[in-house]
Design an enzyme around this catalytic site. Structure first.
Site, PDB file in Angstrom:
ATOM      1  N   ARG A  66       0.818  -1.214   0.000  1.00 35.45           N
ATOM      2  CA  ARG A  66       0.000   0.000   0.000  1.00 35.45           C
ATOM      3  C   ARG A  66       0.856   1.269   0.000  1.00 35.45           C
ATOM      4  O   ARG A  66       0.554   2.252  -0.687  1.00 35.45           O
ATOM      5  CB  ARG A  66      -0.920  -0.017   1.228  1.00 35.45           C
ATOM      6  CG  ARG A  66      -1.944   1.089   1.242  1.00 35.45           C
ATOM      7  CD  ARG A  66      -3.001   0.830   2.279  1.00 35.45           C
ATOM      8  NE  ARG A  66      -2.466   0.807   3.637  1.00 35.45           N
ATOM      9  CZ  ARG A  66      -2.420   1.881   4.435  1.00 35.45           C
ATOM     10  NH1 ARG A  66      -2.890   3.027   4.026  1.00 35.45           N
ATOM     11  NH2 ARG A  66      -1.908   1.790   5.654  1.00 35.45           N
ATOM     12  N   LEU A  94      -5.068   6.256   3.598  1.00 37.12           N
ATOM     13  CA  LEU A  94      -3.838   6.721   2.939  1.00 37.12           C
ATOM     14  C   LEU A  94      -2.658   6.495   3.875  1.00 37.12           C
ATOM     15  O   LEU A  94      -2.791   6.622   5.101  1.00 37.12           O
ATOM     16  CB  LEU A  94      -3.969   8.209   2.611  1.00 37.12           C
ATOM     17  CG  LEU A  94      -4.991   8.547   1.522  1.00 37.12           C
ATOM     18  CD1 LEU A  94      -5.276  10.037   1.511  1.00 37.12           C
ATOM     19  CD2 LEU A  94      -4.520   8.075   0.151  1.00 37.12           C
ATOM     20  N   HIS A 110     -17.341  13.146   5.413  1.00 36.87           N
ATOM     21  CA  HIS A 110     -17.749  11.982   6.215  1.00 36.87           C
ATOM     22  C   HIS A 110     -19.215  12.142   6.608  1.00 36.87           C
ATOM     23  O   HIS A 110     -19.599  13.201   7.117  1.00 36.87           O
ATOM     24  CB  HIS A 110     -16.862  11.885   7.458  1.00 36.87           C
ATOM     25  CG  HIS A 110     -17.121  10.650   8.259  1.00 36.87           C
ATOM     26  ND1 HIS A 110     -16.684   9.403   7.863  1.00 36.87           N
ATOM     27  CD2 HIS A 110     -17.802  10.460   9.418  1.00 36.87           C
ATOM     28  CE1 HIS A 110     -17.068   8.500   8.740  1.00 36.87           C
ATOM     29  NE2 HIS A 110     -17.752   9.117   9.696  1.00 36.87           N
ATOM     30  N   ASP A 142      -5.677  13.593   8.578  1.00 35.92           N
ATOM     31  CA  ASP A 142      -4.389  13.323   9.226  1.00 35.92           C
ATOM     32  C   ASP A 142      -4.131  11.818   9.180  1.00 35.92           C
ATOM     33  O   ASP A 142      -4.791  11.099   8.430  1.00 35.92           O
ATOM     34  CB  ASP A 142      -4.347  13.918  10.654  1.00 35.92           C
ATOM     35  CG  ASP A 142      -5.336  13.241  11.589  1.00 35.92           C
ATOM     36  OD1 ASP A 142      -5.927  12.201  11.198  1.00 35.92           O
ATOM     37  OD2 ASP A 142      -5.516  13.734  12.716  1.00 35.92           O
ATOM     38  N   HIS A 172     -26.731  12.845   1.655  1.00 36.01           N
ATOM     39  CA  HIS A 172     -26.109  13.107   0.363  1.00 36.01           C
ATOM     40  C   HIS A 172     -26.420  14.518  -0.121  1.00 36.01           C
ATOM     41  O   HIS A 172     -25.550  15.208  -0.647  1.00 36.01           O
ATOM     42  CB  HIS A 172     -26.542  12.060  -0.667  1.00 36.01           C
ATOM     43  CG  HIS A 172     -25.775  10.780  -0.529  1.00 36.01           C
ATOM     44  ND1 HIS A 172     -26.362   9.569  -0.325  1.00 36.01           N
ATOM     45  CD2 HIS A 172     -24.451  10.535  -0.533  1.00 36.01           C
ATOM     46  CE1 HIS A 172     -25.423   8.640  -0.221  1.00 36.01           C
ATOM     47  NE2 HIS A 172     -24.264   9.195  -0.335  1.00 36.01           N
TER      48      HIS A 172
HETATM   49  C1  GRF Z   1     -20.381   9.641   0.872  1.00 38.46           C
HETATM   50  O1  GRF Z   1     -21.464   9.409   1.743  1.00 38.46           O
HETATM   51  C2  GRF Z   1     -19.188  10.127   1.647  1.00 38.46           C
HETATM   52  O2  GRF Z   1     -19.526  10.875   2.765  1.00 38.46           O
HETATM   53  C3  GRF Z   1     -18.529   8.843   2.074  1.00 38.46           C
HETATM   54  O3  GRF Z   1     -18.692   7.984   0.978  1.00 38.46           O
HETATM   55  C4  GRF Z   1     -19.880   8.341   0.260  1.00 38.46           C
HETATM   56  C5  GRF Z   1     -19.489   8.505  -1.178  1.00 38.46           C
HETATM   57  O4  GRF Z   1     -20.601   8.692  -2.011  1.00 38.46           O
HETATM   58  N1  GRF Z   1     -17.153   9.090   2.469  1.00 38.46           N
HETATM   59  P1  GRF Z   1     -20.406   9.079  -3.537  1.00 38.46           P
HETATM   60  O5  GRF Z   1     -19.486   8.017  -4.175  1.00 38.46           O
HETATM   61  O6  GRF Z   1     -19.798  10.438  -3.620  1.00 38.46           O
HETATM   62  O7  GRF Z   1     -21.773   9.010  -4.150  1.00 38.46           O
END
Ligand code: GRF
Length: 212
Positions: A66, A94, A110, A142, A172
């Site tokens: 990785r 990462l 998130h 981080d 979303h």
């Molecule tokens: C989103 O809910 C984001 O917060 C999370 O993964 C999802 C990605 O959705 N980290 P998309 O691929 O942008 O539709």
């Protein structure tokens, strides 16, 4: 003035990438320079190709480990003069070296009110936990899991019915506003880290508060 160049890392559907393309690409001095994925089948890559944005796939199995994969990815981004790396549904951690090379230049979205529910399936865990309020956080990345300084947050009431699809839809919708808005503020130089408190981020958002 040269554009503010962002790279988006995405593993899946890429609706957040689409929001970034629709709201920011080629506007406000911002350019989506490339979209990277660990998943060759990610719909996010199709969304990028459709608008002529460069794409690249960095699969873990094509590199010794990785760390080597992430180093190749960091070289690719450096060669393209990327100002900001945006994680939009990137489903891998990462390496510390990658984070170090792009220190305070990586943001993640998130679907929870951090520091609650970091890591996997935050929406499901919020519902299971019985919280009345959850939300969306955009934060600097981080070395930890969803542990970097918080830039923007918006709270969302959990529906009375506790219906997952309804909550997901609302999360979303908020993500698609909050992530592009945060990127814009960073590009405008309106986001800075506190000199003394490494957790604290100052946002000069004349159009509203950092709660979105
Ligand atoms: C989103 O809910 C984001 O917060 C999370 O993964 C999802 C990605 O959705 N980290 P998309 O691929 O942008 O539709």
């Amino acid at each position: 003035m040269s554009p503010f160049r962002i790279a988006v890392l995405a593993s899946g559907t890429g609706t957040n990438l689409q929001a970034i393309i629709d709201r920011l690409h080629g506007r406000e001095g911002i350019e989506v320079a490339c979209v990277l994925s660990n998943n060759p089948g990610a719909t996010a890559l199709d969304r990028a190709r459709r608008v002529g944005v460069e794409t690249a796939v960095f699969r873990r199995e094509d590199h010794p480990d990785r760390a080597a994969r992430d180093a190749a990815m960091a070289d690719f981004l450096d060669e393209r003069g990327i100002d900001l790396v945006v994680l939009a549904g990137y489903m891998e951690l990462l390496s510390a070296e990658f984070v170090c090379r792009f220190r305070n230049r990586i943001v993640n979205v998130h679907p929870a009110l951090l520091p609650s529910f970091p890591g996997l399936d935050p929406i499901g865990r919020a519902l299971e936990h019985g919280v009345a309020v959850t939300g969306v956080t955009v934060h600097f990345v981080d070395e930890g899991v969803d542990s970097g300084p918080i830039i923007m947050q918006r709270a969302i009431d959990v529906p009375y019915t506790r219906d997952r699809s309804q909550l997901e839809k609302e999360i979303h919708r908020v993500e698609h506003e909050l992530l592009p808005r945060t990127i814009l503020l960073i590009a405008q130089g309106a986001v800075r880290l506190d000199a003394d408190n490494r957790r604290l981020v100052h946002v000069d958002d004349r159009r509203g508060s950092r709660h979105g």
